[in-house]
Design a protein around this motif. Structure first.
Motif, PDB file in Angstrom:
ATOM      1  N   GLY A 284     -66.297  -0.716 -34.360  1.00 54.36           N
ATOM      2  CA  GLY A 284     -65.027  -0.579 -35.051  1.00 54.36           C
ATOM      3  C   GLY A 284     -64.155   0.558 -34.569  1.00 54.36           C
ATOM      4  O   GLY A 284     -63.028   0.725 -35.055  1.00 54.36           O
ATOM      5  N   PHE A 285     -64.625   1.336 -33.585  1.00 51.49           N
ATOM      6  CA  PHE A 285     -63.828   2.450 -33.064  1.00 51.49           C
ATOM      7  C   PHE A 285     -62.543   1.906 -32.436  1.00 51.49           C
ATOM      8  O   PHE A 285     -62.589   1.009 -31.592  1.00 51.49           O
ATOM      9  N   GLN A 286     -61.402   2.446 -32.848  1.00 54.46           N
ATOM     10  CA  GLN A 286     -60.108   1.946 -32.370  1.00 54.46           C
ATOM     11  C   GLN A 286     -59.685   2.661 -31.087  1.00 54.46           C
ATOM     12  O   GLN A 286     -59.563   3.882 -31.055  1.00 54.46           O
ATOM     13  N   ILE A 287     -59.473   1.886 -30.032  1.00 52.54           N
ATOM     14  CA  ILE A 287     -58.973   2.430 -28.770  1.00 52.54           C
ATOM     15  C   ILE A 287     -57.450   2.572 -28.874  1.00 52.54           C
ATOM     16  O   ILE A 287     -56.760   1.588 -29.192  1.00 52.54           O
ATOM     17  N   PRO A 288     -56.898   3.746 -28.621  1.00 49.26           N
ATOM     18  CA  PRO A 288     -55.441   3.916 -28.739  1.00 49.26           C
ATOM     19  C   PRO A 288     -54.699   3.239 -27.593  1.00 49.26           C
ATOM     20  O   PRO A 288     -55.211   3.144 -26.471  1.00 49.26           O
ATOM     21  N   SER A 289     -53.512   2.735 -27.896  1.00 47.35           N
ATOM     22  CA  SER A 289     -52.601   2.170 -26.882  1.00 47.35           C
ATOM     23  C   SER A 289     -53.233   1.047 -26.066  1.00 47.35           C
ATOM     24  O   SER A 289     -52.887   0.855 -24.894  1.00 47.35           O
ATOM     25  N   TYR A 290     -54.136   0.294 -26.681  1.00 50.81           N
ATOM     26  CA  TYR A 290     -54.817  -0.776 -25.961  1.00 50.81           C
ATOM     27  C   TYR A 290     -53.827  -1.816 -25.436  1.00 50.81           C
ATOM     28  O   TYR A 290     -53.901  -2.241 -24.277  1.00 50.81           O
ATOM     29  N   ASP A 291     -52.879  -2.231 -26.285  1.00 50.63           N
ATOM     30  CA  ASP A 291     -51.896  -3.237 -25.863  1.00 50.63           C
ATOM     31  C   ASP A 291     -51.056  -2.738 -24.688  1.00 50.63           C
ATOM     32  O   ASP A 291     -50.719  -3.511 -23.782  1.00 50.63           O
ATOM     33  N   LYS A 292     -50.708  -1.448 -24.699  1.00 49.13           N
ATOM     34  CA  LYS A 292     -49.930  -0.875 -23.591  1.00 49.13           C
ATOM     35  C   LYS A 292     -50.718  -0.955 -22.281  1.00 49.13           C
ATOM     36  O   LYS A 292     -50.153  -1.236 -21.218  1.00 49.13           O
ATOM     37  N   ALA A 293     -52.019  -0.687 -22.360  1.00 52.40           N
ATOM     38  CA  ALA A 293     -52.857  -0.728 -21.155  1.00 52.40           C
ATOM     39  C   ALA A 293     -52.923  -2.141 -20.589  1.00 52.40           C
ATOM     40  O   ALA A 293     -52.827  -2.343 -19.366  1.00 52.40           O
ATOM     41  N   ILE A 294     -53.077  -3.146 -21.467  1.00 53.21           N
ATOM     42  CA  ILE A 294     -53.122  -4.536 -21.012  1.00 53.21           C
ATOM     43  C   ILE A 294     -51.800  -4.936 -20.368  1.00 53.21           C
ATOM     44  O   ILE A 294     -51.765  -5.562 -19.295  1.00 53.21           O
ATOM     45  N   ASP A 295     -50.689  -4.584 -20.994  1.00 51.54           N
ATOM     46  CA  ASP A 295     -49.369  -4.912 -20.443  1.00 51.54           C
ATOM     47  C   ASP A 295     -49.183  -4.284 -19.065  1.00 51.54           C
ATOM     48  O   ASP A 295     -48.630  -4.910 -18.145  1.00 51.54           O
ATOM     49  N   LEU A 296     -49.643  -3.040 -18.913  1.00 49.07           N
ATOM     50  CA  LEU A 296     -49.485  -2.340 -17.640  1.00 49.07           C
ATOM     51  C   LEU A 296     -50.213  -3.062 -16.515  1.00 49.07           C
ATOM     52  O   LEU A 296     -49.623  -3.333 -15.458  1.00 49.07           O
ATOM     53  N   VAL A 297     -51.495  -3.378 -16.706  1.00 42.50           N
ATOM     54  CA  VAL A 297     -52.258  -3.955 -15.597  1.00 42.50           C
ATOM     55  C   VAL A 297     -51.775  -5.359 -15.253  1.00 42.50           C
ATOM     56  O   VAL A 297     -51.834  -5.767 -14.082  1.00 42.50           O
ATOM     57  N   LYS A 298     -51.286  -6.099 -16.230  1.00 45.71           N
ATOM     58  CA  LYS A 298     -50.766  -7.434 -15.923  1.00 45.71           C
ATOM     59  C   LYS A 298     -49.526  -7.337 -15.028  1.00 45.71           C
ATOM     60  O   LYS A 298     -49.331  -8.157 -14.122  1.00 45.71           O
ATOM     61  N   LYS A 299     -48.699  -6.349 -15.276  1.00 50.00           N
ATOM     62  CA  LYS A 299     -47.517  -6.145 -14.426  1.00 50.00           C
ATOM     63  C   LYS A 299     -47.920  -5.661 -13.039  1.00 50.00           C
ATOM     64  O   LYS A 299     -47.377  -6.101 -12.017  1.00 50.00           O
ATOM     65  N   LEU A 300     -48.898  -4.748 -12.992  1.00 46.82           N
ATOM     66  CA  LEU A 300     -49.329  -4.202 -11.704  1.00 46.82           C
ATOM     67  C   LEU A 300     -49.986  -5.252 -10.826  1.00 46.82           C
ATOM     68  O   LEU A 300     -49.846  -5.221  -9.594  1.00 46.82           O
ATOM     69  N   HIS A 301     -50.707  -6.191 -11.444  1.00 42.53           N
ATOM     70  CA  HIS A 301     -51.463  -7.157 -10.649  1.00 42.53           C
ATOM     71  C   HIS A 301     -50.552  -7.976  -9.740  1.00 42.53           C
ATOM     72  O   HIS A 301     -50.929  -8.323  -8.617  1.00 42.53           O
ATOM     73  N   PHE A 302     -49.353  -8.276 -10.179  1.00 41.67           N
ATOM     74  CA  PHE A 302     -48.427  -9.057  -9.354  1.00 41.67           C
ATOM     75  C   PHE A 302     -48.007  -8.308  -8.088  1.00 41.67           C
ATOM     76  O   PHE A 302     -47.484  -8.916  -7.149  1.00 41.67           O
ATOM     77  N   GLN A 303     -48.220  -6.993  -8.050  1.00 42.47           N
ATOM     78  CA  GLN A 303     -47.835  -6.203  -6.883  1.00 42.47           C
ATOM     79  C   GLN A 303     -48.916  -6.179  -5.802  1.00 42.47           C
ATOM     80  O   GLN A 303     -48.739  -5.561  -4.756  1.00 42.47           O
ATOM     81  N   LEU A 304     -50.028  -6.876  -6.033  1.00 45.04           N
ATOM     82  CA  LEU A 304     -51.167  -6.847  -5.106  1.00 45.04           C
ATOM     83  C   LEU A 304     -51.576  -8.274  -4.739  1.00 45.04           C
ATOM     84  O   LEU A 304     -52.584  -8.789  -5.208  1.00 45.04           O
ATOM     85  N   PRO A 305     -50.792  -8.937  -3.898  1.00 42.66           N
ATOM     86  CA  PRO A 305     -50.970 -10.371  -3.649  1.00 42.66           C
ATOM     87  C   PRO A 305     -52.234 -10.760  -2.890  1.00 42.66           C
ATOM     88  O   PRO A 305     -52.585 -11.946  -2.862  1.00 42.66           O
ATOM     89  N   PHE A 306     -52.920  -9.804  -2.274  1.00 42.30           N
ATOM     90  CA  PHE A 306     -54.122 -10.158  -1.513  1.00 42.30           C
ATOM     91  C   PHE A 306     -55.387 -10.076  -2.354  1.00 42.30           C
ATOM     92  O   PHE A 306     -56.488 -10.311  -1.854  1.00 42.30           O
ATOM     93  N   PHE A 307     -55.229  -9.752  -3.646  1.00 37.22           N
ATOM     94  CA  PHE A 307     -56.396  -9.556  -4.507  1.00 37.22           C
ATOM     95  C   PHE A 307     -56.163 -10.277  -5.835  1.00 37.22           C
ATOM     96  O   PHE A 307     -55.368  -9.834  -6.657  1.00 37.22           O
ATOM     97  N   ASP A 308     -56.879 -11.383  -6.030  1.00 37.15           N
ATOM     98  CA  ASP A 308     -56.716 -12.152  -7.260  1.00 37.15           C
ATOM     99  C   ASP A 308     -57.644 -11.682  -8.373  1.00 37.15           C
ATOM    100  O   ASP A 308     -57.437 -12.022  -9.538  1.00 37.15           O
ATOM    101  N   LEU A 309     -58.674 -10.917  -8.024  1.00 36.75           N
ATOM    102  CA  LEU A 309     -59.617 -10.415  -9.021  1.00 36.75           C
ATOM    103  C   LEU A 309     -59.680  -8.894  -8.909  1.00 36.75           C
ATOM    104  O   LEU A 309     -60.096  -8.359  -7.878  1.00 36.75           O
TER     105      LEU A 309
END
Length: 361
Positions: A284-309
């Motif tokens: 039940g421990f709450q991780i702060p800014s979890y949604d912000k972290a998910i949004d960040l990596v989804k945006k960053l992933h599009f900048q790395l076209p040679f790596f799908d995973l």
């Protein structure tokens, strides 16, 4: 096919066979040390093999299924054998020959300039020094780093937290085994970096105050969609500056609301830990800014076209902002903390990856 090409293919197959065998050996060795050892039934074995044969056309080793079943108590046909994942799937998801260059930690700021990152004081790249981004001589680099307080020095080309040390430098003398800063630079060789430590959010600090405890997020790019495979929090041991499991840290699953599950897992054999090393209860421990972290990596992933995973290591700073610590092109699957394979996307991802050319070299 030329004789030279045939010899090259033979050596590649021998390399794959050798590494497949080594991954299997590591897991089966640890299997013998688990408290609970569960064997697959005949029906379970048949279900697993039918699933994999329907996708890749052949059977697989079952050692990972038994290992994770024994460790977690959860049976699933979706577990992915470690050797199959690292040798057969990774090279299909990511361009293997590009990994050494893209994996250089000194290039992260260049590749992903829009992400908030720890401040880098000094880089050494291929033997060349850069202080605050400007090229400097070795003498100047040593002089400018002669007085530093509680910074991190990291090998630029390593993984799993290897070689990361916290150091303080006073008049050229470090607190690292009595060495001078010049001696430390020589010890780390031609590729390393010196960074300021991230001042983490008070909630993350509560998990363990000596390490920067990060969120490991694994994403998969499927055409124009970034799939969130899973997220776990990685927590260091008391006194440690790194949070990696291989360095004694633990991982615990994060649910869709940013809360931790009941158990954490450490190393290859530590099971069902309910508290961190400093006594904080996981469930039940709450991780702060979890949604912000998910949004960040989804945006960053599009900048790395040679790596799908990709596996992302994200810290949360004092202000509640996600900070990119590093990104991993050969990310391991946390099938103990998270669960089987790629979770609900396992069959979809396997069917997408298997027809691709394997770029493993």
């Amino acid at each position: 096919m030329s004789a030279k090409r045939k010899i090259s293919d033979i050596f590649l197959q021998l390399k794959k066979w050798s590494q497949m065998r080594e991954y299997k050996h590591q897991i089966t060795k640890h299997m013998g040390n688990l408290k609970n050892q569960r064997k697959l039934t005949r029906e379970q074995k048949r279900e697993i093999q039918e699933f994999y044969k329907s996708i890749i056309g052949k059977e697989i080793d079952l050692y990972s299924h038994e290992y994770f079943y024994s460790r977690t108590g959860v049976y699933s046909k979706y577990y992915i054998p470690t050797n199959f994942y690292m040798i057969e799937l990774m090279g299909r998801a990511n361009r293997w020959p590009f990994i050494p260059a893209y994996g250089d930690k000194n290039l992260t700021e260049t590749l992903l300039p829009n992400a908030k990152q720890p401040h880098t004081i000094l880089k050494r790249m291929n033997g060349h020094y850069y202080y605050e981004g400007a090229p400097v001589s070795e003498k100047e680099a040593i002089e400018r780093c002669s007085n530093l307080k509680n910074v991190l020095i990291k090998p630029a080309l390593s993984s799993q937290g290897r070689g990361i040390e916290s150091i303080t430098v006073t008049d050229g003398q470090t607190d690292l085994k009595g060495k001078t800063i010049e001696q430390v630079f020589k010890l780390y060789g031609k590729n390393f970096l010196v960074q300021e430590r991230v001042k983490q959010h008070e909630r993350m600090n509560a998990l363990n105050p000596t390490s920067v405890n990060t969120i490991r997020i694994v994403t998969f790019r499927s055409d124009m969609e970034i799939l969130l495979i899973y997220a776990v929090v990685r927590i260091g041991k008391m006194g440690s500056v790194v949070d990696n499991q291989c360095a004694g840290g633990i991982s615990a699953i994060i649910d869709e609301n940013g809360r931790l599950g009941k158990y954490g897992f450490g190393g290859y054999e530590e099971d069902n830990l309910t508290k961190t090393d400093c006594g904080t209860v996981l469930e039940g421990f709450q991780i702060p800014s979890y949604d912000k972290a998910i949004d960040l990596v989804k945006k960053l992933h599009f900048q790395l076209p040679f790596f799908d995973l990709i596996g992302w290591d994200i810290a949360i700073d004092e202000a509640g902002d996600p900070v990119l610590i590093e990104w991993n092109q050969r990310v391991g699957l946390s099938q103990s903390a998270f669960g089987p394979g790629f979770g609900k996307y396992t069959e979809r991802i396997l069917r997408e990856l298997w027809p691709r050319q394997n770029t493993f070299k």
